[in-house]
Design a protein around this motif. Structure first.
Motif, PDB file in Angstrom:
ATOM      1  N   GLU A  77      16.038  24.728  21.787  1.00 33.27           N
ATOM      2  CA  GLU A  77      15.757  26.250  21.546  1.00 33.27           C
ATOM      3  C   GLU A  77      15.658  26.810  22.946  1.00 33.27           C
ATOM      4  O   GLU A  77      14.267  26.357  24.109  1.00 33.27           O
ATOM      5  N   SER A  78      15.333  28.711  23.097  1.00 35.15           N
ATOM      6  CA  SER A  78      14.487  29.213  23.550  1.00 35.15           C
ATOM      7  C   SER A  78      13.471  30.314  22.722  1.00 35.15           C
ATOM      8  O   SER A  78      13.148  30.894  21.598  1.00 35.15           O
ATOM      9  N   GLY A  79      12.012  29.168  23.206  1.00 34.65           N
ATOM     10  CA  GLY A  79      11.075  29.983  23.600  1.00 34.65           C
ATOM     11  C   GLY A  79      10.330  31.255  23.841  1.00 34.65           C
ATOM     12  O   GLY A  79      11.139  32.334  24.136  1.00 34.65           O
ATOM     13  N   ALA A  80       8.801  31.686  24.206  1.00 36.99           N
ATOM     14  CA  ALA A  80       8.691  33.112  24.698  1.00 36.99           C
ATOM     15  C   ALA A  80       8.905  33.186  25.822  1.00 36.99           C
ATOM     16  O   ALA A  80       9.283  32.397  27.293  1.00 36.99           O
ATOM     17  N   TYR A  99       6.333  40.780  40.770  1.00 40.93           N
ATOM     18  CA  TYR A  99       6.418  41.219  39.854  1.00 40.93           C
ATOM     19  C   TYR A  99       6.792  39.796  39.937  1.00 40.93           C
ATOM     20  O   TYR A  99       7.174  39.322  40.265  1.00 40.93           O
ATOM     21  N   SER A 100       6.308  38.738  37.676  1.00 40.47           N
ATOM     22  CA  SER A 100       6.644  37.671  38.002  1.00 40.47           C
ATOM     23  C   SER A 100       7.070  38.218  36.624  1.00 40.47           C
ATOM     24  O   SER A 100       6.827  38.598  35.543  1.00 40.47           O
ATOM     25  N   GLY A 101       7.891  36.128  36.286  1.00 42.37           N
ATOM     26  CA  GLY A 101       8.370  35.992  34.917  1.00 42.37           C
ATOM     27  C   GLY A 101       8.422  34.997  34.634  1.00 42.37           C
ATOM     28  O   GLY A 101       8.342  34.468  35.480  1.00 42.37           O
ATOM     29  N   HIS A 102       7.975  34.469  33.620  1.00 44.09           N
ATOM     30  CA  HIS A 102       8.712  33.160  32.669  1.00 44.09           C
ATOM     31  C   HIS A 102       9.334  33.114  31.576  1.00 44.09           C
ATOM     32  O   HIS A 102       8.963  33.743  30.698  1.00 44.09           O
ATOM     33  N   VAL A 103      10.113  31.977  31.088  1.00 49.20           N
ATOM     34  CA  VAL A 103      10.750  31.632  30.590  1.00 49.20           C
ATOM     35  C   VAL A 103      11.138  30.185  30.032  1.00 49.20           C
ATOM     36  O   VAL A 103      10.596  29.637  30.539  1.00 49.20           O
ATOM     37  N   ARG A 104      10.414  30.071  28.355  1.00 52.74           N
ATOM     38  CA  ARG A 104      10.609  29.190  28.065  1.00 52.74           C
ATOM     39  C   ARG A 104      11.403  27.897  27.016  1.00 52.74           C
ATOM     40  O   ARG A 104      11.732  28.956  26.422  1.00 52.74           O
ATOM     41  N   ILE A 105      11.869  27.264  27.658  1.00 54.55           N
ATOM     42  CA  ILE A 105      13.083  26.881  26.607  1.00 54.55           C
ATOM     43  C   ILE A 105      12.626  24.763  26.203  1.00 54.55           C
ATOM     44  O   ILE A 105      11.297  24.074  26.565  1.00 54.55           O
ATOM     45  N   THR A 106      12.450  24.523  24.736  1.00 54.93           N
ATOM     46  CA  THR A 106      12.395  23.454  24.506  1.00 54.93           C
ATOM     47  C   THR A 106      13.476  22.370  24.018  1.00 54.93           C
ATOM     48  O   THR A 106      14.240  23.090  23.400  1.00 54.93           O
ATOM     49  N   MET A 107      13.354  21.383  24.647  1.00 52.88           N
ATOM     50  CA  MET A 107      14.530  20.799  24.285  1.00 52.88           C
ATOM     51  C   MET A 107      14.331  19.130  23.583  1.00 52.88           C
ATOM     52  O   MET A 107      13.094  18.325  23.895  1.00 52.88           O
TER      53      MET A 107
END
Length: 235
Positions: A77-80, A99-107
């Motif tokens: 699942e892709s989160g915030a 500039y910065s960015g983050h992406v969270r994935i749940t496995m």
């Protein structure tokens, strides 16, 4: 012919029909059924477009890596996701420093033989953080049912021992309930503690070795309240 009013049993029993109230308990240690990893990919730079491109590339690499393990990863699942500018700390107006960015994935994995290898390979993706594993049982795990069954048996055993201590015998079950069934809220079960892994500095050519992760056994608790009637004691 007269109608007789129904007799209501005394809430605490009578000398002829005493009641026993006990609590049955059980605690089982069982192997976990799932392991959860939280993976966070980051990107940072002076140019907004390049930051988004790096974040998209790393997110795609993580998803592709997880899908390569097939059924061992039962949930992906892709989160915030967050992305935006970083203002200069001492600049005037709306001056942007980066500039910065983050992406969270749940496995969520159900095959622990693949867990160590996957964790090691995830940390090989640039600017990627891995948190976990969090070991857990599924909500419908047979371990919960077994714990409840043992809690009921414990309640019967306790009540019978009390009755025998008084020279009496159990005669009937009056009530069986979960603690808090009348409205008290029970605390939610927690996850076992996990750990965090940071990605190595970019540029490493060697494949990282698999991490040996030993599954943490889970403790399943169950409690039950029970009330019985017994024969008159021999006092």
């Amino acid at each position: 012919m007269t109608d007789e009013a129904p007799q209501t049993a005394a809430p605490y029993g009578t000398p002829a029909t005493p009641r026993i109230a006990v609590r049955g308990e059980a605690a089982l240690e069982v192997d976990p059924e799932t392991a959860t990893l939280t993976v966070t990919a980051s990107a940072r730079g002076k140019d907004r477009r390049s930051v988004l491109q790096d974040l998209t590339r790393r997110n795609a690499a993580l998803l592709e890596l997880a899908r390569g393990y097939g059924a061992a990863v039962e949930k992906l699942e892709s989160g915030a996701l967050s992305a935006g500018p970083e203002p200069a700390p001492h600049g005037r107006g709306e001056r942007i420093r980066a500039y910065s960015g983050h992406v969270r994935i749940t496995m969520v994995l159900n095959d622990f033989t693949a867990l160590g290898d996957l964790t090691s390979r995830l940390t090989g993706v640039e600017l990627t953080r891995v948190d976990g594993p969090w070991w857990a049982l599924r909500p419908g795990s047979p371990a919960h049912r077994e714990a409840r069954r043992q809690a009921v048996q414990d309640a019967v055993t306790r009540a019978r021992e009390y009755a025998e201590a008084l020279g009496a015998e159990l005669s009937a079950l009056v009530e069986l309930s979960d603690p808090g069934a009348e409205g008290a809220r029970q605390p939610a079960p927690g996850f076992a503690a996990g750990r965090a892994f940071g990605a190595p500095a970019p540029g490493g050519a060697e494949e990282p070795p698999a991490i040996d992760l030993e599954p943490q056994r889970q403790t399943v608790h169950a409690q039950v309240n029970a009330r019985f009637t017994m024969t008159p004691p021999a006092l």
